[in-house]
Write a protein that holds these residues in place. Structure first.
Motif, mmCIF file in Angstrom:
data_model
loop_
_atom_site.group_PDB
_atom_site.id
_atom_site.type_symbol
_atom_site.label_atom_id
_atom_site.label_comp_id
_atom_site.label_asym_id
_atom_site.label_seq_id
_atom_site.Cartn_x
_atom_site.Cartn_y
_atom_site.Cartn_z
ATOM 1 N N SER A 196 0.822 -1.211 0.000
ATOM 2 C CA SER A 196 0.000 0.000 0.000
ATOM 3 C C SER A 196 0.859 1.265 0.000
ATOM 4 C CB SER A 196 -0.929 -0.004 1.220
ATOM 5 O OG SER A 196 -0.194 -0.220 2.410
ATOM 6 N N ASN A 197 2.105 1.142 0.437
ATOM 7 C CA ASN A 197 3.028 2.294 0.407
ATOM 8 C C ASN A 197 3.800 2.374 -0.905
ATOM 9 O OD1 ASN A 197 2.826 3.310 3.282
ATOM 10 N ND2 ASN A 197 3.286 1.148 3.613
ATOM 11 N N HIS A 198 3.581 1.435 -1.793
ATOM 12 C CA HIS A 198 4.354 1.362 -3.032
ATOM 13 C C HIS A 198 3.438 1.170 -4.234
ATOM 14 C CE1 HIS A 198 6.945 -0.004 0.343
ATOM 15 N NE2 HIS A 198 7.735 0.912 -0.185
ATOM 16 N N GLY A 199 2.318 1.887 -4.226
ATOM 17 C CA GLY A 199 1.400 1.856 -5.364
ATOM 18 C C GLY A 199 0.762 0.501 -5.600
ATOM 19 N N TYR A 200 0.722 -0.342 -4.584
ATOM 20 C CA TYR A 200 0.149 -1.702 -4.679
ATOM 21 C C TYR A 200 0.827 -2.542 -5.763
ATOM 22 C CZ TYR A 200 -3.440 0.081 -1.550
ATOM 23 O OH TYR A 200 -4.089 0.640 -0.474
ATOM 24 N N GLY B 289 -8.098 -4.914 -11.138
ATOM 25 C CA GLY B 289 -7.178 -5.431 -10.124
ATOM 26 C C GLY B 289 -6.027 -6.249 -10.684
ATOM 27 N N ARG B 290 -6.171 -6.736 -11.910
ATOM 28 C CA ARG B 290 -5.116 -7.595 -12.476
ATOM 29 C C ARG B 290 -3.782 -6.855 -12.493
ATOM 30 N NH1 ARG B 290 -5.116 -12.196 -15.173
ATOM 31 N NH2 ARG B 290 -7.383 -12.191 -15.331
ATOM 32 N N GLY B 291 -2.738 -7.505 -12.009
ATOM 33 C CA GLY B 291 -1.406 -6.892 -11.988
ATOM 34 C C GLY B 291 -1.172 -6.010 -10.771
ATOM 35 N N ARG B 292 -2.194 -5.842 -9.919
ATOM 36 C CA ARG B 292 -2.016 -5.073 -8.679
ATOM 37 C C ARG B 292 -1.944 -6.057 -7.518
ATOM 38 N NH1 ARG B 292 -6.026 -0.525 -7.604
ATOM 39 N NH2 ARG B 292 -4.175 0.622 -6.947
#
Ligand code: NAD
Length: 291
Positions: A228-232, A277-280
């Motif tokens: 969450s601190n790194h753009g997910y 959400g794919r790739g996150r």
């Protein structure tokens, strides 16, 4: 045991094979993807052009593949090429049925076999700190444990063939459900004006404490290393969580187990993956639940 065949040199298999090479084993690796083969060659792996070539002369063979179908196909090739007594270990996350079918192929060819899915992600694969959940008979486990210890820190024998996959599927159902629960709590806290840090400070030392909260905290701030601190950026991609929740639901349906929260978690991740959400990282489900 010095000579190892390694099939599947991707995000997990590549670093795991590299750790075996670093420990002094002769590792012969094969992957369908040229990119994975090139990266492995730079890490001390003798790259070969087929499954058969990787298995030739090997004392043990390790696989790290994307699906049950891939594992069944590759293990059929291994069974045809390996010397009797060779140990075969699958570290992929796949369905229990495919894992047991793969064990059957190995057994028919006189091989030792283990299903040994992992927890700990790509960071754990690189650092050699993975947890292995292992299914298979005692002789295979005794033969495989020292090899698994080269790639991981905790090795748990979960019982007979397929039980490693069963443990992995149950564990990740807990993780998927608790990530959603933690995310809902932070979203609820927002609505009532409770700061994220305050909720974290209370829940992390109270009965709400869990891995999804204290290690993969879905909101920025309380846990600096969480996605969450790194753009997910994954971490553990949401589509892999969806895959694992699908596997647990397949087992639940087949066995008649009641898993209503597991079913709801699968549906939520299904919609999240389909809607951006794919790739996150899977922790980004907190944003999906907010909308
Ligand atoms: P990946 O896609 O990076 O790697 C899989 C590799 O297998 C690819 O390089 C692909 O080319 C190769 N491959 C596919 N079919 C093949 C075949 N027939 N012969 C040879 N090579 C073949 O995936 P990954 O992230 O390394 O995951 C591997 C397994 O580990 C999966 O089952 C996954 O669910 C599981 N896992 C992944 C993580 C993670 O954080 N990435 C964590 C735990 C478990």
């Amino acid at each position: 045991m010095t000579s190892i065949g390694f099939i599947g040199l991707g995000n997990m298999g590549g670093p795991m094979a590299a750790n075996l090479a670093k420990a002094g084993h002769l590792v012969s690796g094969f992957d369908l993807a040229a990119e994975a083969r090139a990266a492995a060659a730079e890490k001390g792996i003798r790259v070969v052009e087929s499954v058969g070539a990787a298995v030739e002369g090997a004392d043990a063979v390790v696989t790290s593949l994307p699906s049950g179908a891939a594992v069944r196909a590759v293990w059929a090739e291994i069974a045809a090429a390996a010397r009797p007594g060779t140990l075969v270990i699958d570290t992929s996350t796949i369905d229990v049925e495919s894992a047991r079918a793969a064990h059957g192929l190995a057994q028919a060819a006189g091989l030792l076999s283990l299903d040994a899915p992992v927890s700990g992600g790509t960071e754990g694969a690189v650092a050699g700190t993975l947890t292995f959940m292992v299914g298979g008979d005692g002789e295979s486990f005794a033969a495989g444990k020292p090899l698994l210890a080269r790639m991981g820190r905790r090795i748990v024998h979960c019982g007979a063939a397929g039980n490693g996959q069963a443990a992995k599927i149950c564990n990740n159902m807990i993780l998927g459900v608790t990530m959603i629960a933690v995310s809902e709590a932070f979203n609820l806290a927002d609505r009532v004006g409770l700061p994220h840090q305050a909720l974290f400070d209370v829940a992390s030392s109270s009965s709400g404490q869990c891995y999804a909260l204290t290690t993969h905290c879905p909101v920025p701030g309380p846990v600096p290393t969480s996605s969450s601190n790194h753009g997910y950026k994954p971490g553990f991609a949401s589509e892999l969580m969806l895959k694992d929740l699908g596997l647990s639901q397949a087992v639940a349906m087949a066995s008649g187990a009641a898993t209503p929260l597991g079913a709801a978690a699968r549906d939520i991740f299904d919609r999240f993956v389909a809607q951006g959400g794919r790739g996150r990282d899977y922790a980004a489900v907190v944003e999906f639940l907010r909308t």
